[in-house]
Write a protein that holds these residues in place. Structure first.
Motif, PDB file in Angstrom:
ATOM      1  N   GLY A  41     -82.648  83.780  52.661  1.00  0.00           N
ATOM      2  CA  GLY A  41     -83.938  84.455  52.559  1.00  0.00           C
ATOM      3  C   GLY A  41     -84.255  85.348  53.741  1.00  0.00           C
ATOM      4  N   ARG A  42     -85.351  85.085  54.373  1.00  0.00           N
ATOM      5  CA  ARG A  42     -85.897  85.963  55.400  1.00  0.00           C
ATOM      6  C   ARG A  42     -84.889  86.360  56.474  1.00  0.00           C
ATOM      7  NH1 ARG A  42     -86.936  89.310  58.134  1.00  0.00           N
ATOM      8  NH2 ARG A  42     -88.788  89.837  59.328  1.00  0.00           N
ATOM      9  N   LEU A  43     -84.057  85.403  56.909  1.00  0.00           N
ATOM     10  CA  LEU A  43     -83.159  85.670  58.038  1.00  0.00           C
ATOM     11  C   LEU A  43     -82.113  86.716  57.726  1.00  0.00           C
ATOM     12  CD1 LEU A  43     -82.616  82.062  59.396  1.00  0.00           C
ATOM     13  CD2 LEU A  43     -84.113  83.867  60.285  1.00  0.00           C
ATOM     14  N   GLU A  44     -81.822  86.918  56.443  1.00  0.00           N
ATOM     15  CA  GLU A  44     -80.789  87.893  56.089  1.00  0.00           C
ATOM     16  C   GLU A  44     -81.366  89.263  55.783  1.00  0.00           C
ATOM     17  OE1 GLU A  44     -77.655  86.264  53.346  1.00  0.00           O
ATOM     18  OE2 GLU A  44     -78.880  84.475  53.668  1.00  0.00           O
ATOM     19  N   ARG A  45     -82.641  89.437  56.070  1.00  0.00           N
ATOM     20  CA  ARG A  45     -83.251  90.729  55.740  1.00  0.00           C
ATOM     21  C   ARG A  45     -83.874  91.360  56.976  1.00  0.00           C
ATOM     22  NH1 ARG A  45     -83.890  89.463  50.027  1.00  0.00           N
ATOM     23  NH2 ARG A  45     -84.688  87.347  49.764  1.00  0.00           N
ATOM     24  N   GLU A  46     -83.912  92.688  56.940  1.00  0.00           N
ATOM     25  CA  GLU A  46     -84.696  93.420  57.932  1.00  0.00           C
ATOM     26  C   GLU A  46     -85.935  93.919  57.195  1.00  0.00           C
ATOM     27  OE1 GLU A  46     -83.483  93.732  61.001  1.00  0.00           O
ATOM     28  OE2 GLU A  46     -81.316  94.125  60.928  1.00  0.00           O
ATOM     29  N   VAL A  47     -87.085  93.797  57.833  1.00  0.00           N
ATOM     30  CA  VAL A  47     -88.322  94.281  57.224  1.00  0.00           C
ATOM     31  C   VAL A  47     -88.932  95.327  58.159  1.00  0.00           C
ATOM     32  CG1 VAL A  47     -90.588  93.658  56.287  1.00  0.00           C
ATOM     33  CG2 VAL A  47     -88.675  92.047  56.129  1.00  0.00           C
ATOM     34  N   VAL A  48     -89.222  96.506  57.591  1.00  0.00           N
ATOM     35  CA  VAL A  48     -89.755  97.606  58.387  1.00  0.00           C
ATOM     36  C   VAL A  48     -91.097  98.035  57.789  1.00  0.00           C
ATOM     37  CG1 VAL A  48     -89.322  99.963  59.223  1.00  0.00           C
ATOM     38  CG2 VAL A  48     -87.399  98.388  58.867  1.00  0.00           C
ATOM     39  N   VAL A  49     -92.062  98.294  58.639  1.00  0.00           N
ATOM     40  CA  VAL A  49     -93.339  98.847  58.184  1.00  0.00           C
ATOM     41  C   VAL A  49     -93.582 100.173  58.901  1.00  0.00           C
ATOM     42  CG1 VAL A  49     -95.864  98.547  58.213  1.00  0.00           C
ATOM     43  CG2 VAL A  49     -94.387  96.625  57.560  1.00  0.00           C
ATOM     44  N   VAL A  50     -93.905 101.212  58.130  1.00  0.00           N
ATOM     45  CA  VAL A  50     -94.290 102.503  58.710  1.00  0.00           C
ATOM     46  C   VAL A  50     -95.730 102.765  58.297  1.00  0.00           C
ATOM     47  CG1 VAL A  50     -93.751 104.957  58.883  1.00  0.00           C
ATOM     48  CG2 VAL A  50     -91.922 103.331  58.287  1.00  0.00           C
ATOM     49  N   ASP A  51     -96.602 102.955  59.253  1.00  0.00           N
ATOM     50  CA  ASP A  51     -98.001 103.204  58.892  1.00  0.00           C
ATOM     51  C   ASP A  51     -98.717 103.870  60.061  1.00  0.00           C
ATOM     52  OD1 ASP A  51    -100.315 103.217  57.356  1.00  0.00           O
ATOM     53  OD2 ASP A  51    -100.025 101.156  56.673  1.00  0.00           O
ATOM     54  N   VAL A  52     -99.883 104.412  59.778  1.00  0.00           N
ATOM     55  CA  VAL A  52    -100.641 105.084  60.838  1.00  0.00           C
ATOM     56  C   VAL A  52    -101.395 104.088  61.724  1.00  0.00           C
ATOM     57  CG1 VAL A  52    -100.902 107.332  59.731  1.00  0.00           C
ATOM     58  CG2 VAL A  52    -102.528 105.516  59.208  1.00  0.00           C
ATOM     59  N   ILE A  53    -101.654 102.908  61.197  1.00  0.00           N
ATOM     60  CA  ILE A  53    -102.225 101.872  62.053  1.00  0.00           C
ATOM     61  C   ILE A  53    -101.432 100.581  61.881  1.00  0.00           C
ATOM     62  CG2 ILE A  53    -104.643 102.651  62.219  1.00  0.00           C
ATOM     63  CD1 ILE A  53    -105.189 100.613  59.916  1.00  0.00           C
ATOM     64  N   LYS A  54    -101.565  99.709  62.856  1.00  0.00           N
ATOM     65  CA  LYS A  54    -100.865  98.428  62.755  1.00  0.00           C
ATOM     66  C   LYS A  54    -101.665  97.508  61.854  1.00  0.00           C
ATOM     67  CE  LYS A  54     -98.210  95.154  65.271  1.00  0.00           C
ATOM     68  NZ  LYS A  54     -97.595  94.739  66.505  1.00  0.00           N
ATOM     69  N   THR A  55    -101.233  97.385  60.624  1.00  0.00           N
ATOM     70  CA  THR A  55    -101.941  96.541  59.662  1.00  0.00           C
ATOM     71  C   THR A  55    -101.436  95.105  59.777  1.00  0.00           C
ATOM     72  OG1 THR A  55    -100.288  96.883  57.971  1.00  0.00           O
ATOM     73  CG2 THR A  55    -102.109  98.465  58.033  1.00  0.00           C
ATOM     74  N   ARG A  56    -102.053  94.214  58.992  1.00  0.00           N
ATOM     75  CA  ARG A  56    -101.615  92.817  59.019  1.00  0.00           C
ATOM     76  C   ARG A  56    -100.190  92.682  58.485  1.00  0.00           C
ATOM     77  NH1 ARG A  56    -106.960  89.458  57.366  1.00  0.00           N
ATOM     78  NH2 ARG A  56    -107.284  90.713  55.511  1.00  0.00           N
ATOM     79  N   SER A  57     -99.781  93.642  57.636  1.00  0.00           N
ATOM     80  CA  SER A  57     -98.421  93.580  57.093  1.00  0.00           C
ATOM     81  C   SER A  57     -97.380  93.758  58.177  1.00  0.00           C
ATOM     82  CB  SER A  57     -98.229  94.677  56.041  1.00  0.00           C
ATOM     83  OG  SER A  57     -99.217  94.596  55.058  1.00  0.00           O
ATOM     84  N   ALA A  58     -97.796  94.296  59.329  1.00  0.00           N
ATOM     85  CA  ALA A  58     -96.831  94.574  60.390  1.00  0.00           C
ATOM     86  C   ALA A  58     -96.563  93.348  61.252  1.00  0.00           C
ATOM     87  CB  ALA A  58     -97.327  95.737  61.254  1.00  0.00           C
ATOM     88  N   LYS A  59     -97.085  92.203  60.851  1.00  0.00           N
ATOM     89  CA  LYS A  59     -96.820  90.994  61.643  1.00  0.00           C
ATOM     90  C   LYS A  59     -95.576  90.272  61.124  1.00  0.00           C
ATOM     91  CE  LYS A  59     -98.756  86.816  63.501  1.00  0.00           C
ATOM     92  NZ  LYS A  59     -98.619  85.685  62.605  1.00  0.00           N
ATOM     93  N   GLY A  60     -94.780  89.784  62.064  1.00  0.00           N
ATOM     94  CA  GLY A  60     -93.599  88.998  61.702  1.00  0.00           C
ATOM     95  C   GLY A  60     -92.486  89.822  61.078  1.00  0.00           C
ATOM     96  N   ILE A  61     -92.457  91.122  61.388  1.00  0.00           N
ATOM     97  CA  ILE A  61     -91.419  91.974  60.807  1.00  0.00           C
ATOM     98  C   ILE A  61     -90.417  92.390  61.889  1.00  0.00           C
ATOM     99  CG2 ILE A  61     -92.924  92.832  58.979  1.00  0.00           C
ATOM    100  CD1 ILE A  61     -93.159  95.426  60.721  1.00  0.00           C
TER     101      ILE A  61
END
Ligand code: SF4
Ligand code: SF4
Ligand code: SF4
Ligand code: SF4
Lengths: 162, 431
Positions: B181-201
């Motif tokens: 699961g999570r350990l085998e993936r890279e998660v990237v967020v691109v946004d104009v502000i740091k949203t809550r989705s940008a945590k733990g990525i």
């Protein structure tokens, strides 16, 4: 919030290893203190000797949030939670107890008593934290290092204080 | 613990249509939910809300007054028949079956029908088809969960819009290929502000507003082996290279883009750029693009309109033309001569730009909804409906084009509340 660690606590203890607390020394006492397996009051010199007054005050301040936390140091603030379910799916114990969750599926109501986390009424709830891998192992005086529920919680609703 | 009646349902609130939600029912009411996110839970609990529309209302002497259902249907029918060119708008949260009847009704009335998608991700889907000159295809969310080793949220904030996107489908599940699961993936967020989705990525790129295109181009240049400038739209060269490396290494990557990409001056170029990026010849892995569609069944309307009138994604149908032409709600209200509107499952008075609201204010409105809202308050006639997926069965299309069947598990709150499809069929017969 900064993490509490045993060394920080140790620094504020008398560091005499007098064993009056019944532990093998100040470090052992510090670890148990964080695991909430012993009360600060057991270190009698700290309360009896004026020299430690300042240290005592600092220690008490440091340990206040811990008194709200559970045995594992985990705090769940429901008001912050959005029910994303990240904790539920990422927690290795939750998935072991509810294998469906390995595919991202939540916990069915009839299985809720088996797991650590459920999402109920749109919010995460802690059901049985004694299953958490961080649960203090009294023999080894150590904690497993797992904290993935805290790391991946979107909202900082989960905090692990130690 | 005795739970009483428990139903496993599909949450009808957003286009993730999570199918592992449980409702505990007592005395015909939802008292508790399991696994629904906060928004889904709130939506399901609204079933019992005092704000529920349970009585038909007719505007009389400037006030909305309770009326008999048959009366309300007659008034609706008259207003629609009298109009030269009625507009039928909304459709984002009603079943596919009701959407089909809606299109038949528009055809019979020689009016215009359109959905929320023409001011939303319908545009994205249309552009993807136009630019790539092929039918829009995407992997299923389950396939992403099984295989993805790179998941990108670009101009989207799933934590707040589709809260269970990562946990139910894309990032946290242990997949068939990504078994841990999570350990085998890279998660990237691109946004104009740091949203809550940008945590733990793994990587967060904070792009300056309207600079997404520069970043897309920089990534394409990196993949093509070109030198990069030190800073692109506020993002350091090093971070762009990190992102580029993740893309190069990935075997399966999906970019989930949101309104952040669409609500920009150069949205067309953005989407064109993203298509070029995911099709870059130097990428070894399988890459795809998916818009983060919001409304639970916005896609259903697009598919129905495509099937029944051959219009592309993101368009409605103008049946006043022969043969029928594609159009949009904006076009119909601004340039058009729509002289009445039927609004179903949408609240344009709360969501439309002012200039469109003004147009709606000046024509008679027939509103079909489940809750009292701003638009209902402006209605000439309001007809209460049951909630699809709770009090009425129906089909909805998930954001990845998968079909989901929703069940009825509660009774209608009042004999005056009919399923959308029945209300529309009723109008269709009367006209
Ligand atoms: S009683 Fe206090 S000073 Fe003595 S060993 Fe225990 S912790 Fe250390
Ligand atoms: S610390 Fe680890 S084992 Fe304990 S609740 Fe969090 S994820 Fe589960
Ligand atoms: S991860 Fe955090 S926000 Fe999400 S359900 Fe768990 S506690 Fe709530
Ligand atoms: S993510 Fe969407 S479909 Fe899933 S529970 Fe939340 S609102 Fe419902």
């Amino acid at each position: 919030m900064t993490k509490l660690n045993a060394f920080e606590v140790f620094q504020l203890l008398p560091k005499t290893n007098c064993k009056k607390c019944g532990e093998s020394g100040c470090m052992a006492f510090a670890v148990k203190l964080l695991g909430r397996q012993i009360e600060l009051e057991k270190c009698t010199p700290l309360f009896e000797e004026k020299a430690y007054e300042k240290q005592l005050k600092k220690l008490q301040e440091l340990l206040t949030p811990l008194s709200e936390a559970l045995e594992t140091g985990i705090i769940l603030e429901e008001e912050k939670c959005i029910g994303c379910g990240n904790c539920l799916i990422v927690c290795p114990v939750n998935v072991a107890e509810n294998p469906e969750s390995s595919a991202g599926i939540g916990v069915a109501p009839e299985k809720e008593e088996n797991v650590i986390y459920v999402v109920k009424d749109g919010k995460a709830k802690i059901i049985d934290l004694t299953k958490c891998r961080r649960y203090a192992d009294t023999e080894k005086l150590s904690y497993a290092q797992c904290r993935v529920c805290e790391i991946y919680c979107f909202t900082e609703a989960i905090k692990i204080l130690i | 613990m005795a739970l009483g009646q428990v139903e496993r349902i599909v949450c009808p609130h957003c286009s993730l249509l999570c199918d592992d939600v449980f409702c505990v029912i007592n005395d015909g009411k939802i008292v508790s939910t399991y696994n629904a996110c906060m928004r889904g839970d709130a939506f399901l609990k609204l079933v019992n809300s005092p704000n529920r529309l349970t009585n038909p209302l007719i505007l009389e002497e400037g006030r909305l007054k309770p009326a008999h259902l048959s009366e309300a249907l007659d008034v609706a029918c008259n207003l629609l028949s009298r109009a030269k060119k009625p507009l039928l708008y909304g459709w984002g949260s009603v079943s596919y079956e009701a959407q089909e009847v809606g299109i038949q009704l528009a055809e019979k009335l020689e009016g215009v029908i359109d959905s929320t998608s023409s001011i939303c991700h319908g545009i994205s889907l249309r552009l993807i088809e136009e630019i790539s000159r092929e039918e829009f295809k995407c992997p299923t969310l389950e396939e992403v969960g099984d295989m993805a080793d790179l998941v990108v949220y670009w101009g989207s904030n799933p934590a707040d819009s589709h809260s269970r996107h990562l946990s139910r489908y894309t990032v946290f599940p242990r997949g068939k290929v990504r078994i841990t699961g999570r350990l085998e993936r890279e998660v990237v967020v691109v946004d104009v502000i740091k949203t809550r989705s940008a945590k733990g990525i793994n990587l967060f790129l904070q792009i300056e507003p309207e600079k997404d295109l520069n970043l897309i181009k920089a990534l394409i240049e990196y993949l093509s082996g070109k030198e990069l400038p030190e800073n692109v739209g506020g993002i350091m060269k090093k971070d762009i290279i990190d992102f580029g490396k993740m893309m190069k290494k990935a075997q399966f990557g999906t970019i989930f883009f949101g309104l952040g990409i669409l609500q920009q001056e150069n949205f067309k170029e953005n989407i064109e750029g993203l298509i070029k990026l995911v099709k870059h010849p130097n990428l070894k892995g399988q890459f795809s693009l998916m818009p983060m569609i919001g409304h639970s069944n916005m896609l259903g309307f697009n598919l129905a309109a495509k099937k029944m009138a051959g219009v592309p994604y993101g368009y409605g149908i103008d049946f006043s033309k022969n043969p029928p032409e594609k159009t949009t709600v904006t076009e119909a209200l601004i340039n058009g001569d729509c002289d009445a509107a039927l609004i179903i499952g949408a609240n344009p008075f709360a969501s439309f730009p002012q200039k469109l609201v003004e147009k709606l204010q000046n024509i008679p409105l027939i509103v079909i909804d489940t809750q009292m809202n701003l638009t209902v308050k402006k209605a000439s006639v309001a007809i209460p409906a049951t909630i699809t997926g709770v009090e009425t069965e129906g089909t909805m299309i998930r954001m990845d084009m998968q079909t989901k069947k929703l069940r009825k598990f509660l009774d209608s709150p009042s004999e005056n509340c009919l399923p959308d499809k029945e209300i529309l069929q009723n109008l269709l017969q009367k006209i």
